[in-house]
Design an enzyme around this catalytic site. Structure first.
Site, PDB file in Angstrom:
ATOM      1  N   ASP A 102       3.703   6.490  -7.851  1.00 44.79           N
ATOM      2  CA  ASP A 102       5.113   6.623  -7.490  1.00 44.79           C
ATOM      3  C   ASP A 102       5.942   5.717  -8.407  1.00 44.79           C
ATOM      4  O   ASP A 102       6.215   6.085  -9.546  1.00 44.79           O
ATOM      5  CB  ASP A 102       5.216   6.263  -5.997  1.00 44.79           C
ATOM      6  N   THR A 103       6.304   4.508  -7.942  1.00 50.77           N
ATOM      7  CA  THR A 103       7.063   3.613  -8.833  1.00 50.77           C
ATOM      8  C   THR A 103       6.193   3.108  -9.988  1.00 50.77           C
ATOM      9  O   THR A 103       6.705   2.688 -11.023  1.00 50.77           O
ATOM     10  CB  THR A 103       7.593   2.374  -8.079  1.00 50.77           C
TER      11      THR A 103
HETATM   12  C1  PRP Z   1       0.720   4.524  -1.826  1.00 54.64           C
HETATM   13  C2  PRP Z   1      -0.338   5.026  -2.794  1.00 54.64           C
HETATM   14  C3  PRP Z   1      -0.323   4.040  -3.905  1.00 54.64           C
HETATM   15  C4  PRP Z   1       1.069   3.471  -3.863  1.00 54.64           C
HETATM   16  C5  PRP Z   1       1.876   4.059  -4.964  1.00 54.64           C
HETATM   17  O1  PRP Z   1       0.124   3.691  -0.893  1.00 54.64           O
HETATM   18  O2  PRP Z   1      -1.610   5.092  -2.195  1.00 54.64           O
HETATM   19  O3  PRP Z   1      -1.285   3.029  -3.751  1.00 54.64           O
HETATM   20  O4  PRP Z   1       1.651   3.818  -2.609  1.00 54.64           O
HETATM   21  O5  PRP Z   1       3.160   3.564  -4.950  1.00 54.64           O
HETATM   22  P1  PRP Z   1       3.804   2.826  -6.204  1.00 54.64           P
HETATM   23  O6  PRP Z   1       3.487   3.630  -7.439  1.00 54.64           O
HETATM   24  O7  PRP Z   1       5.268   2.859  -5.862  1.00 54.64           O
HETATM   25  O8  PRP Z   1       3.267   1.436  -6.267  1.00 54.64           O
HETATM   26  P2  PRP Z   1       0.683   3.616   0.599  1.00 54.64           P
HETATM   27  O9  PRP Z   1       1.834   2.661   0.652  1.00 54.64           O
HETATM   28  O10 PRP Z   1       0.939   4.987   1.096  1.00 54.64           O
HETATM   29  O11 PRP Z   1      -0.550   2.959   1.356  1.00 54.64           O
HETATM   30  P3  PRP Z   1      -1.929   3.665   1.832  1.00 54.64           P
HETATM   31  O12 PRP Z   1      -2.565   4.255   0.598  1.00 54.64           O
HETATM   32  O13 PRP Z   1      -2.727   2.529   2.395  1.00 54.64           O
HETATM   33  O14 PRP Z   1      -1.540   4.696   2.835  1.00 54.64           O
END
Ligand code: PRP
Length: 191
Positions: A102-103
């Site tokens: 994502d970010t």
């Molecule tokens: C999500 C995904 C990545 C992160 C990506 O985790 O699994 O690890 O967010 O986001 P970024 O590129 O903005 O850093 P989530 O918060 O959904 O946690 P989980 O995997 O434990 O559900």
């Protein structure tokens, strides 16, 4: 609970995972160490490792759990590791596996940590890439599906811990993607 519409079916995911396994097999050695980011990647990784087996790749497996907290931490881009750093990464060729890019903060941080620990190479495989959401520069090596700014659930991916059990990838209809995503993170639910 919002209404979920199917974005990628179980069959479409299975086909894409097999293709990813072939791409990975062509690029990495058979004893690659898979570093799986918890929690969301657990379903994807379980299918990916079995698809890799079918193309002659037999990875070792370890896990990392990463977290970011609160608004201030978000804006500073700080990601912290919960628990232990995986052992025995020094000199190894790694495949870092996550569900969503994502970010870019989580994977940028994880990749740096692993390289700082002496990993010889860190390739990154994500099920979903959301390039429009990137806030730090980050290019994955293997991508399942590139998606727009939709709130995706299912196949291990949650919204407030729901929907991980869906056997397909769905879009959460009632959520405005960016606000929902921010709200979710502001609650400090962890990632
Ligand atoms: C999500 C995904 C990545 C992160 C990506 O985790 O699994 O690890 O967010 O986001 P970024 O590129 O903005 O850093 P989530 O918060 O959904 O946690 P989980 O995997 O434990 O559900």
């Amino acid at each position: 609970m919002g209404r979920v519409s199917v974005l990628y079916s179980t069959d479409e995911i299975a086909e894409r995972v097999q293709a990813l396994a072939r791409e990975i097999a062509a690029a990495l050695p058979s004893d690659v160490l898979m570093v799986i980011v918890l929690k969301g990647a657990f379903v994807f990784a379980a299918d990916l490792i079995r698809a890799l087996n079918q193309v002659g790749v037999h990875p070792r497996v370890t896990f990392v759990s990463l977290s970011s907290y609160g608004l201030a931490t978000e804006s500073s881009g700080q990601v912290t590791m919960r628990g232990e750093m995986p052992e025995h990464v020094s000199g190894r060729r790694l495949l870092l596996v996550d569900d969503i890019l994502d970010t870019g903060r989580t994977l940028a941080h994880a990749k740096k940590l692993l390289l700082d620990r002496g990993a010889r190479e860190v390739r990154v495989c994500v099920l979903l890439d959301k390039p429009a959401r990137r806030e730090v520069p980050f290019e994955p090596d293997f991508v399942g599906f590139s998606v727009g700014d939709r709130f995706v659930v299912g196949y291990g991916i949650d919204y407030a811990e729901e929907f991980r059990d869906l056997p397909y990838l769905g879009a959460l209809a009632e959520a405005t993607p960016q606000s929902a995503q921010s709200d979710r993170r502001r609650r400090g639910r962890g990632r």
